[in-house]
Structures are given as C-alpha cells and as structure tokens.
Scaffold this active site. Structure first.
Site, PDB file in Angstrom:
ATOM      1  N   HIS A   7      13.789  -5.166   1.773  1.00 22.18           N
ATOM      2  CA  HIS A   7      13.473  -3.981   2.572  1.00 22.18           C
ATOM      3  C   HIS A   7      12.120  -3.420   2.183  1.00 22.18           C
ATOM      4  O   HIS A   7      11.567  -3.754   1.143  1.00 22.18           O
ATOM      5  CB  HIS A   7      14.557  -2.903   2.444  1.00 22.18           C
ATOM      6  CG  HIS A   7      14.677  -2.285   1.084  1.00 22.18           C
ATOM      7  ND1 HIS A   7      15.501  -2.800   0.111  1.00 22.18           N
ATOM      8  CD2 HIS A   7      14.092  -1.192   0.538  1.00 22.18           C
ATOM      9  CE1 HIS A   7      15.419  -2.043  -0.977  1.00 22.18           C
ATOM     10  NE2 HIS A   7      14.557  -1.062  -0.749  1.00 22.18           N
ATOM     11  N   GLU A  43      19.419   8.526   2.496  1.00 22.96           N
ATOM     12  CA  GLU A  43      18.734   7.364   3.040  1.00 22.96           C
ATOM     13  C   GLU A  43      19.452   6.777   4.241  1.00 22.96           C
ATOM     14  O   GLU A  43      20.647   6.973   4.434  1.00 22.96           O
ATOM     15  CB  GLU A  43      18.577   6.287   1.976  1.00 22.96           C
ATOM     16  CG  GLU A  43      19.894   5.725   1.511  1.00 22.96           C
ATOM     17  CD  GLU A  43      19.707   4.627   0.492  1.00 22.96           C
ATOM     18  OE1 GLU A  43      19.769   3.452   0.877  1.00 22.96           O
ATOM     19  OE2 GLU A  43      19.509   4.964  -0.699  1.00 22.96           O
ATOM     20  N   GLN A  60      14.125   0.932   4.839  1.00 22.41           N
ATOM     21  CA  GLN A  60      14.906   1.946   4.135  1.00 22.41           C
ATOM     22  C   GLN A  60      14.131   3.254   4.245  1.00 22.41           C
ATOM     23  O   GLN A  60      13.026   3.371   3.714  1.00 22.41           O
ATOM     24  CB  GLN A  60      15.086   1.565   2.669  1.00 22.41           C
ATOM     25  CG  GLN A  60      15.864   2.590   1.873  1.00 22.41           C
ATOM     26  CD  GLN A  60      15.889   2.258   0.389  1.00 22.41           C
ATOM     27  OE1 GLN A  60      14.858   1.873  -0.179  1.00 22.41           O
ATOM     28  NE2 GLN A  60      17.040   2.396  -0.236  1.00 22.41           N
ATOM     29  N   HIS A  84       7.730   1.711  -1.296  1.00 23.90           N
ATOM     30  CA  HIS A  84       7.902   0.508  -2.114  1.00 23.90           C
ATOM     31  C   HIS A  84       8.273  -0.678  -1.236  1.00 23.90           C
ATOM     32  O   HIS A  84       8.639  -0.519  -0.082  1.00 23.90           O
ATOM     33  CB  HIS A  84       8.972   0.721  -3.198  1.00 23.90           C
ATOM     34  CG  HIS A  84      10.361   0.893  -2.670  1.00 23.90           C
ATOM     35  ND1 HIS A  84      10.871   2.116  -2.283  1.00 23.90           N
ATOM     36  CD2 HIS A  84      11.362  -0.005  -2.460  1.00 23.90           C
ATOM     37  CE1 HIS A  84      12.111   1.967  -1.868  1.00 23.90           C
ATOM     38  NE2 HIS A  84      12.435   0.680  -1.955  1.00 23.90           N
ATOM     39  N   GLU A 134      10.582  -3.372  -6.021  1.00 26.58           N
ATOM     40  CA  GLU A 134      12.002  -3.319  -6.366  1.00 26.58           C
ATOM     41  C   GLU A 134      12.580  -4.722  -6.283  1.00 26.58           C
ATOM     42  O   GLU A 134      12.219  -5.496  -5.400  1.00 26.58           O
ATOM     43  CB  GLU A 134      12.720  -2.398  -5.378  1.00 26.58           C
ATOM     44  CG  GLU A 134      14.194  -2.203  -5.637  1.00 26.58           C
ATOM     45  CD  GLU A 134      14.851  -1.260  -4.642  1.00 26.58           C
ATOM     46  OE1 GLU A 134      16.045  -0.980  -4.829  1.00 26.58           O
ATOM     47  OE2 GLU A 134      14.192  -0.821  -3.678  1.00 26.58           O
TER      48      GLU A 134
END
Length: 146
Positions: A7, A43, A60, A84, A134
């Site tokens: 994502h 989220e 996301q 991110h 991530e």
C-alpha cells in the site's frame, strides 16, 4: 523477500472527505476501516487490485486521532500527502533483520499489529532516500474482518 507494493499511505486531515475524493474521482471503494489506537490513526484501506501471491495493493488513508501521533506530527509539519510506502513480504521478521544487517535502521524492535491484523515494521526514512518505508506481512485470509 519483498513480493509487492502492499500500500501507499496517505496522511489526510479529513478521512471521510478524502475517501469521497478517491471514490468519486477514481472509483475506488473502501475495503476496510479501523481505528488503530496504538498508532493514533483512523484509517481506510481502498483496494486497488489483487496480486498473484494472494495479496492485494491498497491506498491507505490515515487521519490522526491525536495530535501527538506520528501521523499527526507528520501532517502538522508536511500537510496532506504521501506519508509512506509499504512493501508486502511473507516474513516481516526475517526481512526486517536482513535490512537491519545492511545498515538500515528498523524502527520497531519487534513487528507490531497493523491494518487488518497484519504484522508491520518501519524503516527509517533517512536510510531509505527520504522515504518512510513499511514492511507488511498480511494476516492469514481467515483472520481478517472487513
């Protein structure tokens, strides 16, 4: 071994308004929503596509629920936008150790719970050419609630 872009995390100040933009503009629908108290965010995961390894790629959207959360601080400093990028892996523990062994700072000593029951960790942006990165291992298919 990283298997996909899991994502892209986008920080926003109004989750509902941002979800509506992506729905109206691109036709993306919400696949999953949750509040992650530990990370201080509300989220929404918008599924983009399925992937051959049984995963998927998502956007996301992240709205801070606390000013002192990591996303809250980032939003105050940078405004809305890409926060991110997350790569999917079958083994977040092993891949985190592998990149740590190459001199990349891993932000969590042990992976934590992420969206939809996943296990996650982050890599320091200063070690990743300015990109907060991530690593994500998805929860088994029968362990997630939409």
């Amino acid at each position: 071994m990283l298997t996909r872009i899991d994502h892209i995390g986008i920080a926003c100040s109004d989750l509902d308004r941002t979800v509506e933009f992506y729905r109206a503009t691109y036709g993306f629908e919400v696949f999953h929503t949750e509040v992650n108290e530990e990370q201080g965010v509300r989220e929404a995961m918008l599924k983009i596509n399925e992937t051959p390894d049984g995963g998927a790629s998502y956007l996301q959207l992240l709205e801070p629920i606390r000013q002192d959360s990591a996303v809250g601080k980032w939003l105050a400093k940078n405004g809305e936008g890409v926060h991110h990028i997350a790569f999917g892996t079958e083994d977040v523990d092993g891949d985190a150790e592998a990149v740590r062994g190459k001199g990349v700072r891993v932000l969590y000593d042990q992976p934590r719970r992420g969206s939809m029951g996943s296990r996650i960790t982050f890599l320091h942006p200063k070690d990743c050419h300015g990109v907060l990165t991530e690593l994500v291992t998805a929860a088994p298919p029968d362990a997630t609630d939409h």
